[in-house]
Design an enzyme around this catalytic site. Structure first.
Site, short mmCIF file in Angstrom:
data_model
loop_
_atom_site.label_atom_id
_atom_site.label_comp_id
_atom_site.label_asym_id
_atom_site.label_seq_id
_atom_site.Cartn_x
_atom_site.Cartn_y
_atom_site.Cartn_z
CG ASP A 160 44.86 54.71 45.58
OD1 ASP A 160 44.09 54.19 46.77
OD2 ASP A 160 45.81 55.34 45.23
CB THR A 191 44.02 58.24 46.09
OG1 THR A 191 44.29 57.11 46.74
CG2 THR A 191 44.39 58.58 45.38
#
Length: 311
Positions: free
Chosen positions: A54, A126
């Site tokens: 990320d 995620t």
């Protein structure tokens, strides 16, 4: 494939650049997974994770966009980030095929940098990434003009192509259409809804019960859910909860609506994507595939759900 960007309008240049930038971010995401140390931290609780992928993907995207378009507002999920990145993370070329094959809509030809906001979700899904549901992971770069989503890029880092390589990039611009995939209508003999895998609650279930679908697909990632609509795997994306944020939906909304679908809140209102808006999509998400009546599905949702979401 790079080409001159001298005559291309600003919005077209941003989309063409974002296609290339998303591809590079996808490689970073694959590289982090291959190394085996995801560097997981909890942001706002155990269901809101952040990984090294990320963070690194956002640095790549924001650094590249800022260098190319220094006066455009860029808002990324991971907040302020260090844009001093390795040279090979900086993407300066554009997708020439996109520019050569598409004419800018008249409504977007004169857009100024001050009217634009780019919304970045460097790794949508995620939890899916950390749990191995890799096909559901996407990179999202959304473009808004005067508060409305008008263009977007959805990149799947782990999509397996027919040639055996990994990665697929889908784009959409309102007034042009969408590309990078084969649009497919959902089946006519059954009704399929896609919804959250890990953020369900009584309100979400109440909305699903009212629609009485033949099948419910529970998956993570707003980008992936919209891909299911684009590819005919679901008729509607229903999420009667406040879990999504603007960077989750800007690019998917633009791509879906460029292809003939629709994405709004649970009350049928489009979200605003201006630079001053709050990040949470407080009134949920309702998306419908091309050819499906958004209004018919809205009408079936219980008033109790709409009232609860009308914040």
């Amino acid at each position: 494939m790079a080409t001159s960007t001298v005559v291309a309008p600003l919005v077209m240049r941003i989309v063409a650049s974002s296609i290339q930038i998303a591809n590079r971010a996808g490689r970073i995401i694959r590289d982090v997974l291959a190394k085996g140390d995801l560097g997981i931290v909890e942001k706002d609780g155990k269901d809101d994770l952040q990984t090294e992928a990320d963070r690194s993907a956002q640095r790549c995207i924001v650094a590249s966009l800022e260098k190319l378009f220094p006066n455009v507002t860029i808002i990324g999920e991971e907040g302020a980030c260090d844009t001093r990145v390795p040279e090979d993370w900086l993407v300066s070329d554009v997708n020439g095929e996109f520019l050569a094959g598409n004419a800018c809509p008249d409504a977007l030809k004169q857009v100024k940098e001050s009217e634009l906001v780019i919304w970045v979700d460097p790794l949508d899904g995620t939890s899916e990434y950390t749990q191995g549901f890799l096909e559901r992971v996407t990179v999202l770069i959304g473009i808004s003009v005067n508060d409305r989503a008008v263009g977007g890029v959805i990149h799947q880092p782990f999509f397996q192509t027919d040639s055996g390589t990994q990665g697929r990039t889908i784009w959409g611009v309102k007034g042009i259409g969408a590309g990078g995939f084969i649009p497919t209508r959902p089946p006519t003999d059954r009704f399929i809804v896609t919804t959250t895998r890990s953020h369900s609650n009584a309100l979400v279930q109440s909305a699903l019960d009212a629609l009485a679908p033949d099948e419910v697909l529970r998956v993570g990632g707003a980008g992936y859910k919209v891909l299911q609509l684009l590819e005919g795997k679901a008729h509607a994306y229903v999420f009667a909860s406040a879990g999504c944020k603007k960077w989750d939906t800007c690019a998917p909304e633009a791509v879906l609506e460029a292809q003939g679908g629709k994405l709004t809140d649970i009350l049928g209102r489009h979200y605003s994507y201006g630079k001053e808006v709050s990040f949470p999509n407080a009134c949920g998400v309702l998306g419908t595939a091309s050819g499906i009546s958004h209004e018919d599905i809205l009408a079936k949702l219980p008033d109790s759900v709409k009232q609860a979401m009308n914040k």
